[in-house]
Design a protein around this motif. Structure first.
Motif, PDB file in Angstrom:
ATOM      1  N   PHE A   6       0.832  -1.193   0.000  1.00 44.51           N
ATOM      2  CA  PHE A   6       0.000   0.000   0.000  1.00 44.51           C
ATOM      3  C   PHE A   6       0.873   1.252   0.000  1.00 44.51           C
ATOM      4  O   PHE A   6       1.836   1.320   0.760  1.00 44.51           O
ATOM      5  N   PRO A   7       0.530   2.262  -0.827  1.00 48.17           N
ATOM      6  CA  PRO A   7       1.247   3.542  -0.801  1.00 48.17           C
ATOM      7  C   PRO A   7       0.715   4.397   0.347  1.00 48.17           C
ATOM      8  O   PRO A   7      -0.500   4.548   0.506  1.00 48.17           O
ATOM      9  N   VAL A   8       1.623   4.941   1.162  1.00 44.48           N
ATOM     10  CA  VAL A   8       1.222   5.707   2.344  1.00 44.48           C
ATOM     11  C   VAL A   8       1.962   7.042   2.377  1.00 44.48           C
ATOM     12  O   VAL A   8       3.177   7.085   2.160  1.00 44.48           O
ATOM     13  N   THR A   9       1.224   8.110   2.685  1.00 44.71           N
ATOM     14  CA  THR A   9       1.830   9.428   2.834  1.00 44.71           C
ATOM     15  C   THR A   9       1.862   9.817   4.309  1.00 44.71           C
ATOM     16  O   THR A   9       1.138   9.250   5.121  1.00 44.71           O
ATOM     17  N   GLY A  10       2.720  10.778   4.636  1.00 45.82           N
ATOM     18  CA  GLY A  10       2.775  11.326   5.989  1.00 45.82           C
ATOM     19  C   GLY A  10       3.845  10.724   6.882  1.00 45.82           C
ATOM     20  O   GLY A  10       4.036  11.176   8.004  1.00 45.82           O
ATOM     21  N   MET A  11       4.561   9.724   6.404  1.00 42.34           N
ATOM     22  CA  MET A  11       5.597   9.087   7.218  1.00 42.34           C
ATOM     23  C   MET A  11       6.924   9.819   7.019  1.00 42.34           C
ATOM     24  O   MET A  11       7.314  10.092   5.889  1.00 42.34           O
ATOM     25  N   THR A  12       7.593  10.147   8.141  1.00 44.13           N
ATOM     26  CA  THR A  12       8.833  10.929   8.031  1.00 44.13           C
ATOM     27  C   THR A  12      10.028  10.312   8.734  1.00 44.13           C
ATOM     28  O   THR A  12      11.156  10.749   8.517  1.00 44.13           O
ATOM     29  N   VAL A  38      10.021   6.538   2.797  1.00 45.20           N
ATOM     30  CA  VAL A  38      10.465   7.659   1.970  1.00 45.20           C
ATOM     31  C   VAL A  38      10.034   8.911   2.740  1.00 45.20           C
ATOM     32  O   VAL A  38       8.893   9.353   2.637  1.00 45.20           O
ATOM     33  N   PRO A  39      10.942   9.457   3.577  1.00 44.94           N
ATOM     34  CA  PRO A  39      10.568  10.586   4.442  1.00 44.94           C
ATOM     35  C   PRO A  39       9.928  11.733   3.670  1.00 44.94           C
ATOM     36  O   PRO A  39      10.492  12.250   2.720  1.00 44.94           O
ATOM     37  N   GLY A  40       8.697  12.078   4.074  1.00 46.12           N
ATOM     38  CA  GLY A  40       7.996  13.179   3.443  1.00 46.12           C
ATOM     39  C   GLY A  40       7.440  12.871   2.066  1.00 46.12           C
ATOM     40  O   GLY A  40       6.844  13.729   1.428  1.00 46.12           O
ATOM     41  N   GLY A  41       7.621  11.636   1.615  1.00 47.09           N
ATOM     42  CA  GLY A  41       7.149  11.252   0.282  1.00 47.09           C
ATOM     43  C   GLY A  41       6.162  10.107   0.351  1.00 47.09           C
ATOM     44  O   GLY A  41       5.415   9.962   1.313  1.00 47.09           O
ATOM     45  N   LEU A  42       6.179   9.270  -0.653  1.00 47.15           N
ATOM     46  CA  LEU A  42       5.268   8.142  -0.761  1.00 47.15           C
ATOM     47  C   LEU A  42       5.987   6.868  -0.304  1.00 47.15           C
ATOM     48  O   LEU A  42       6.814   6.327  -1.031  1.00 47.15           O
ATOM     49  N   SER A  43       5.687   6.443   0.911  1.00 45.41           N
ATOM     50  CA  SER A  43       6.290   5.226   1.462  1.00 45.41           C
ATOM     51  C   SER A  43       5.471   4.018   1.029  1.00 45.41           C
ATOM     52  O   SER A  43       4.284   4.128   0.729  1.00 45.41           O
ATOM     53  N   SER A  44       6.117   2.853   1.004  1.00 45.19           N
ATOM     54  CA  SER A  44       5.433   1.603   0.669  1.00 45.19           C
ATOM     55  C   SER A  44       5.324   0.752   1.919  1.00 45.19           C
ATOM     56  O   SER A  44       6.323   0.497   2.592  1.00 45.19           O
ATOM     57  N   VAL A  45       4.100   0.306   2.223  1.00 44.90           N
ATOM     58  CA  VAL A  45       3.853  -0.547   3.372  1.00 44.90           C
ATOM     59  C   VAL A  45       3.370  -1.889   2.849  1.00 44.90           C
ATOM     60  O   VAL A  45       2.348  -1.967   2.161  1.00 44.90           O
ATOM     61  N   THR A  46       4.115  -2.944   3.145  1.00 48.84           N
ATOM     62  CA  THR A  46       3.769  -4.286   2.696  1.00 48.84           C
ATOM     63  C   THR A  46       3.244  -5.083   3.875  1.00 48.84           C
ATOM     64  O   THR A  46       3.892  -5.154   4.923  1.00 48.84           O
ATOM     65  N   VAL A  47       2.068  -5.672   3.691  1.00 46.84           N
ATOM     66  CA  VAL A  47       1.396  -6.425   4.744  1.00 46.84           C
ATOM     67  C   VAL A  47       1.194  -7.857   4.269  1.00 46.84           C
ATOM     68  O   VAL A  47       0.659  -8.093   3.183  1.00 46.84           O
ATOM     69  N   THR A  48       1.638  -8.808   5.086  1.00 47.88           N
ATOM     70  CA  THR A  48       1.433 -10.221   4.807  1.00 47.88           C
ATOM     71  C   THR A  48       0.476 -10.765   5.855  1.00 47.88           C
ATOM     72  O   THR A  48       0.610 -10.458   7.043  1.00 47.88           O
ATOM     73  N   GLY A  66      -1.697   7.644  13.553  1.00 44.38           N
ATOM     74  CA  GLY A  66      -1.325   9.064  13.515  1.00 44.38           C
ATOM     75  C   GLY A  66      -1.844   9.727  12.258  1.00 44.38           C
ATOM     76  O   GLY A  66      -2.835   9.302  11.678  1.00 44.38           O
ATOM     77  N   ASN A  67      -1.128  10.735  11.805  1.00 45.71           N
ATOM     78  CA  ASN A  67      -1.552  11.516  10.642  1.00 45.71           C
ATOM     79  C   ASN A  67      -0.996  10.916   9.352  1.00 45.71           C
ATOM     80  O   ASN A  67      -0.211  11.547   8.636  1.00 45.71           O
ATOM     81  N   TYR A  68      -1.394   9.672   9.071  1.00 47.25           N
ATOM     82  CA  TYR A  68      -0.928   8.958   7.882  1.00 47.25           C
ATOM     83  C   TYR A  68      -2.121   8.659   6.997  1.00 47.25           C
ATOM     84  O   TYR A  68      -3.215   8.403   7.481  1.00 47.25           O
TER      85      TYR A  68
END
Length: 73
Positions: A6-12, A38-48, A66-68
């Motif tokens: 999943f693409p996630v924003t707000g992670m720094t 990816v601080p301040g960008g589009l982070s990738s979160v992989t869930v199994t 939080g604010n994600y």
């Protein structure tokens, strides 16, 4: 088994990774969570897990952490 990314924003920072991972790991059936920060960008979160998760489940966990935000694909 299901693995989804999943693409996630707000992670720094590492604290963000920990907060998001902890909330996602609390979802029933989730066996592993990994984050490509990816601080301040589009982070990738992989869930199994045992079954696929919905965007609503992911969005709710991100809100609790939080604010994600789940980014639109």
């Amino acid at each position: 088994m299901s693995t989804q990314t999943f693409p996630v924003t707000g992670m720094t920072c590492g604290h963000c990774v920990g907060a998001v991972s902890a909330e996602l790991e609390e979802i029933s059936g989730v066996t592993a969570v990994s984050v490509d920060l990816v601080p301040g960008g589009l982070s990738s979160v992989t869930v199994t897990g045992e079954a696929a998760l919905t965007d609503d489940q992911i969005a709710a966990a991100l809100d609790e952490a939080g604010n994600y935000q789940l980014a639109s694909n």
